[in-house]
Design an enzyme around this catalytic site. Structure first.
Site, mmCIF file in Angstrom:
data_model
loop_
_atom_site.group_PDB
_atom_site.id
_atom_site.type_symbol
_atom_site.label_atom_id
_atom_site.label_comp_id
_atom_site.label_asym_id
_atom_site.label_seq_id
_atom_site.Cartn_x
_atom_site.Cartn_y
_atom_site.Cartn_z
ATOM 1 N N GLU A 36 -9.083 7.744 4.023
ATOM 2 C CA GLU A 36 -8.949 8.060 5.452
ATOM 3 C C GLU A 36 -9.493 9.452 5.754
ATOM 4 O O GLU A 36 -9.110 10.439 5.110
ATOM 5 C CB GLU A 36 -7.461 7.954 5.864
ATOM 6 C CG GLU A 36 -7.238 8.263 7.333
ATOM 7 C CD GLU A 36 -5.886 7.798 7.862
ATOM 8 O OE1 GLU A 36 -5.124 7.136 7.123
ATOM 9 O OE2 GLU A 36 -5.597 8.111 9.032
ATOM 10 N N GLU A 60 0.750 5.802 -0.291
ATOM 11 C CA GLU A 60 -0.106 6.978 -0.147
ATOM 12 C C GLU A 60 0.074 7.923 -1.336
ATOM 13 O O GLU A 60 1.210 8.203 -1.733
ATOM 14 C CB GLU A 60 0.254 7.725 1.155
ATOM 15 C CG GLU A 60 0.016 6.885 2.395
ATOM 16 C CD GLU A 60 0.334 7.613 3.700
ATOM 17 O OE1 GLU A 60 0.684 8.821 3.660
ATOM 18 O OE2 GLU A 60 0.233 6.974 4.767
ATOM 19 N N LYS A 103 0.867 -1.193 0.000
ATOM 20 C CA LYS A 103 0.000 0.000 0.000
ATOM 21 C C LYS A 103 0.891 1.227 0.000
ATOM 22 O O LYS A 103 1.941 1.222 0.666
ATOM 23 C CB LYS A 103 -0.911 0.004 1.235
ATOM 24 C CG LYS A 103 -1.734 1.293 1.389
ATOM 25 C CD LYS A 103 -2.867 1.158 2.365
ATOM 26 C CE LYS A 103 -2.520 1.413 3.818
ATOM 27 N NZ LYS A 103 -1.940 2.740 4.115
#
Ligand code: KIV
Length: 272
Positions: A190, A123, A121
């Site tokens: 998020e 960002e 993962k």
């Protein structure tokens, strides 16, 4: 336990997309070590995230920035040894993918080879497009992460809700569509408004997994230590605590100390 779909013997990136199309919500939690991952996996979680939140939770740093690639691989290796069913996603830590695509690929290969994790993962959106492409071209599944991206905390300045203004919301939708088009198998969103997160989930065919993003998305993720109530000084609105392990553990340790001081532990049956 009855809510767990045992059909997915080992959850794969493909099963997550199937879950979305079957309207089955995806459960995801962090874990950073063997013992906790074993419990989380046997409870039936779909995805274990070896998050760079290990930097906060395990190492006590204020941000996620200091954790290294070697440390992430160490945490992920223990999780991989424990989990039989869950898909294991490992965060690429800050500094291991931002400088150029080759470095992003090298870091991802190290994670896959040395920890045995199943996906990485990272960002960001369009600004890291070359890295995403390079990793995917090597056959490594990629999960995106948009909204509040803690590795950019010094750019944002705060951990408050992201994309409340139209311009940022528009960019977030564009980035989500871009990540899907690039080949990411899922996205974490998020701390964004629930309405916006729902819109994103409806626009995408890949799963959108929320944290502080409401219930209109395809799944939820929390930090395990928050859910268990171990990090009792952390109180965001989105957090539901299922236990108060902080108080239970403090009491247990206190009882042990009392017993040791009173020479009540060990007793006769607890010695050789
Ligand atoms: O590192 C982490 O735990 C995460 C979750 C908050 C999604 O990225």
């Amino acid at each position: 336990m009855s809510a767990i779909n045992k059909e997915y013997k080992r959850v794969t990136v493909k099963s997550l997309v199937e879950m979305k199309s079957n309207n089955e919500k995806i459960s995801m939690l962090t874990a950073y070590d063997y013992t906790m991952a074993k419990i989380v996996d046997s409870a039936g979680i779909d995805v274990i995230l070896v998050g760079d939140s290990a930097s906060n939770v395990m190492a006590g740093h204020e941000t996620t920035l200091p954790i290294t690639l070697d440390q992430m691989i160490y945490h992920a290796s223990g999780v991989v040894r424990a989990a039989r069913r869950a898909l294991i996603v490992v965060d690429l830590p800050f500094g291991s993918y931002q400088s150029d695509a080759k470095e992003a690929l090298r870091s991802s290969i190290r994670i896959m080879k040395e920890s045995g994790g199943h996906a990485v993962k990272l960002e960001g959106g369009k600004e890291i497009k070359d890295s995403i492409k390079k990793i995917l071209n090597a056959g490594i599944p990629v999960m995106g992460h948009l909204g509040l991206t803690p590795q950019s905390i010094y750019k944002f300045g705060t951990y408050t809700v992201r994309a409340k203004e139209d311009e940022e919301a528009k960019k977030l939708i564009e980035d989500a569509l871009f990540l899907q088009k690039s080949g990411c198998f899922a996205i974490v969103l998020e701390k964004v408004p629930a309405k916006l997160a729902k819109r994103v989930a409806e626009k995408l065919t890949i799963p959108v997994i929320g944290i502080g993003a409401g219930n209109g998305v395809d799944g939820q993720v929390l930090v395990l230590h928050d859910l268990l109530g171990m990090t009792h000084e952390f109180n965001p609105r989105f957090l539901r605590r299922y236990l108060n392990l902080h108080d239970l553990m403090t009491e247990a340790v206190g009882n042990y100390i009392t017993d040791v001081k009173a020479v009540d532990f060990p007793n006769e049956s607890e010695q050789y």
